[in-house]
Design an enzyme around this catalytic site. Structure first.
Site, PDB file in Angstrom:
ATOM      1  N   TYR A 131      -2.227  -1.199  10.579  1.00 50.43           N
ATOM      2  CA  TYR A 131      -2.116  -1.349   9.118  1.00 50.43           C
ATOM      3  C   TYR A 131      -0.771  -0.815   8.621  1.00 50.43           C
ATOM      4  O   TYR A 131      -0.061  -1.481   7.860  1.00 50.43           O
ATOM      5  CB  TYR A 131      -3.282  -0.602   8.470  1.00 50.43           C
ATOM      6  CG  TYR A 131      -3.458  -0.837   6.990  1.00 50.43           C
ATOM      7  CD1 TYR A 131      -4.179  -1.925   6.511  1.00 50.43           C
ATOM      8  CD2 TYR A 131      -2.923   0.051   6.053  1.00 50.43           C
ATOM      9  CE1 TYR A 131      -4.365  -2.124   5.153  1.00 50.43           C
ATOM     10  CE2 TYR A 131      -3.102  -0.141   4.687  1.00 50.43           C
ATOM     11  CZ  TYR A 131      -3.826  -1.224   4.248  1.00 50.43           C
ATOM     12  OH  TYR A 131      -4.007  -1.415   2.891  1.00 50.43           O
ATOM     13  N   SER A 139       0.865  -1.188   0.000  1.00 48.71           N
ATOM     14  CA  SER A 139       0.000   0.000   0.000  1.00 48.71           C
ATOM     15  C   SER A 139       0.896   1.230   0.000  1.00 48.71           C
ATOM     16  O   SER A 139       2.086   1.137   0.344  1.00 48.71           O
ATOM     17  CB  SER A 139      -0.822  -0.005   1.300  1.00 48.71           C
ATOM     18  OG  SER A 139      -1.458   1.233   1.497  1.00 48.71           O
TER      19      SER A 139
END
Ligand code: NAD
Length: 256
Positions: free
Chosen positions: A151, A138
């Site tokens: 995350y 990401s």
């Protein structure tokens, strides 16, 4: 010979999009995911593109299930040429309220599973002197945002593992790279749009432009087809010297 790709979390969103891109390129696909209709999804893609597919409901939280999934796919297809680590979840909360079970689940699914899958395919890739490991990280593998402690930690961890595997795989024809998307409109993000609209009490369209896409210079969602095309390229012979990299596809987010 027909190549095989195993994609974790491929019965939804980006994983499913990548599976279709690989199927279109002629790959056999080993699907995985928690969607109840996973088997039907895998069969539909197989029928649409005329390729052999399989489905495993292995839960990425459990190493034993991961090992079994890899062993089954290796037996069925004769080996795994490409491993795409894509399964992932999200949870957003300030650190002092962040539930421990959510932290453990995100670290387990988004980071630890990448170690377990990569370890399990390594022997076969080494023996065949060919392997491609592609990690769906990401922009949050390279940049931080508030309220996403687990995350961001997990994705940064996979950035590091990507580099280590690139070094260890070099002499065996194994490359390892990461793809770092900005925002892609999948069920994972649709949930965030709804939550933010409620939290800020503003319409979803405003959330998309002002909150979700705030950090992207190009204010548009990344298409799953674009990620699929990049993954297929990274798996190709043309990409044999690309290794250890994290490639953003993020509308200029990480240019800042
Ligand atoms: P999604 O929710 O549409 O799909 C996630 C997939 O992972 C599903 O198939 C789900 O069943 C599977 N999964 C979840 N937990 C699992 C578990 N314990 N075991 C096995 N499978 C499990 O989400 P998505 O947006 O397609 O996300 C895919 C990946 O891309 C994730 O790693 C995510 O972090 C990353 N990513 C997404 C975006 C985005 O904007 N959507 C941006 C950057 C990175």
């Amino acid at each position: 010979m027909t190549k095989t790709v195993l994609i974790t979390g491929s019965t939804s969103g980006i994983g499913l999009g990548m599976a279709k891109s690989f199927a279109k390129a002629g790959y056999q696909i080993a699907f995985n995911g928690l969607e109840k209709n996973g088997l039907e999804i895998s069969q539909a893609v197989g029928a649409e593109f005329g390729v052999k597919t399989s489905f495993s409901p292995a839960n990425m939280l459990f190493p034993e299930q991961i090992r079994q999934m890899i062993a089954d796919a290796e037996q069925l297809f004769g080996g795994i040429d490409v491993l795409v680590n894509n399964a992932g979840i999200q949870f957003v909360s300030p650190i002092d309220e962040f539930p421990e079970d959510k932290w453990n689940a995100i670290i387990g699914i988004n980071m630890n599973s990448v170690f377990h899958t990569s370890k399990a395919v390594w022997k076969g890739m080494k023996a065949r002197k060919f392997g491609r490991i592609i990690n769906l990280t990401s922009a949050h593998a390279l940049r931080a945002s508030e309220f996403k402690s687990a995350y961001v930690t997990a994705k940064h961890g996979v950035t590091g593992l990507t580099k280590v595997l690139a070094l260890e795989g070099a002499e065996f024809g194994i490359t390892c790279n990461a793809i770092c998307p900005g925002y892609v409109k999948t069920p994972l993000v649709e949930g965030q749009i709804k939550d933010q609209a409620t939290a800020h009490n503003i319409p979803e369209a405003e959330v998309i432009q002002k909150v979700i896409l705030k950090k992207q210079a190009i204010k548009d969602f990344v298409k799953v087809e674009s990620i699929g095309a990049l993954a297929v390229f990274l798996a190709s012979d043309a990409a044999n010297l690309i290794t250890g990299t994290s490639i953003p596809i993020d509308g200029g987010w990480t240019a800042q």
